[in-house]
Scaffold this motif. Sequence first.
Motif, PDB file in Angstrom:
ATOM      1  N   GLY A 195       0.785  -1.218   0.000  1.00  0.00           N
ATOM      2  CA  GLY A 195       0.000   0.000   0.000  1.00  0.00           C
ATOM      3  C   GLY A 195       0.817   1.267   0.000  1.00  0.00           C
ATOM      4  N   ASP A 196       2.101   1.168  -0.382  1.00  0.00           N
ATOM      5  CA  ASP A 196       2.938   2.368  -0.458  1.00  0.00           C
ATOM      6  C   ASP A 196       3.731   2.323  -1.763  1.00  0.00           C
ATOM      7  N   SER A 197       4.761   3.162  -1.866  1.00  0.00           N
ATOM      8  CA  SER A 197       5.477   3.296  -3.135  1.00  0.00           C
ATOM      9  C   SER A 197       6.728   2.428  -3.235  1.00  0.00           C
ATOM     10  N   ARG A 198       6.952   1.534  -2.287  1.00  0.00           N
ATOM     11  CA  ARG A 198       8.183   0.748  -2.319  1.00  0.00           C
ATOM     12  C   ARG A 198       8.224  -0.139  -3.571  1.00  0.00           C
ATOM     13  N   SER A 199       9.402  -0.220  -4.166  1.00  0.00           N
ATOM     14  CA  SER A 199       9.598  -1.003  -5.377  1.00  0.00           C
ATOM     15  C   SER A 199      10.145  -2.388  -5.026  1.00  0.00           C
ATOM     16  N   ASP A 200      10.221  -3.255  -6.034  1.00  0.00           N
ATOM     17  CA  ASP A 200      10.841  -4.566  -5.819  1.00  0.00           C
ATOM     18  C   ASP A 200      12.287  -4.397  -5.380  1.00  0.00           C
TER      19      ASP A 200
END
Length: 262
Positions: A195-200
């Motif tokens: 639910g946030d902007s963190r990427s792989d």
Amino acid sequence: MQTDKVIEHIVNWLKEYADKANIKGFVVGISGGIDSAVTSSLCAKTGLQTLCVEMPIHQAPSHVTRAQEHINQLKTRFSNVSDTRVDLTPVFETFKEATPTTDSEATVNLALANTRARLRMTTLYYLAGLNGYLVAGTGNKVEDFGVGFYTKYGDGGVDISPIADLLKSEVYALGKSLGVPTSIQVAAPTDGLFGDSRSDEDQIGANYDELEWAMKMQDEGRNSADFSGRELEVFQIYTRLNTVNQHKMLPIPVCKIPVNLL
């Protein structure tokens, strides 16, 4: 890689498998990422019914926008493509309220992230059951057989895996040839489960080009002593994840009962 021939091969494989299974189509979860975009495009090219499913759970607006752009494009290009949207946010919130928790916020967040993936898997199989379709997986080779970057019985719970023998870079090559929207081709890969902007890359600690390199090095029999600096760091990230996630990649252990005990 002979991109067009690879596309043709996968499309034919999908058609042949569906025909043998007496199945009339596919259901694909659409996330707004490159893997689901390529998988749904390949399914669409079979001419069989292809149901694209959005399943938001507190989803970032950018993911929703990319997913809808891709679905609209596919529907314009292929008459066999349909779509539906199942908002799983209320289901997810009810699940959270009904289940116990723990003092470890990190543990809770990871468990809930995997729960999101499993709710989506359940939804895809429900829709597949209603329509007589197969659930098409969207995992690539690095995720499925390298670092195990997927949820067991979540996005790992599928009937067929059209792109699981392709590296991430190869998936991007197919995406370009298949005409996947540019917004998806240039977006940072993310599982969208927190639910946030963190990427792989934020989660893994290495990008897919680095992981592909590490996968190749391991296949060649190299070890940590062969590297230093960033290469050593990436190789250790890869080998650690490859080791701890073997439980996802190997068949479920079965306790065999000795014949003399039966």
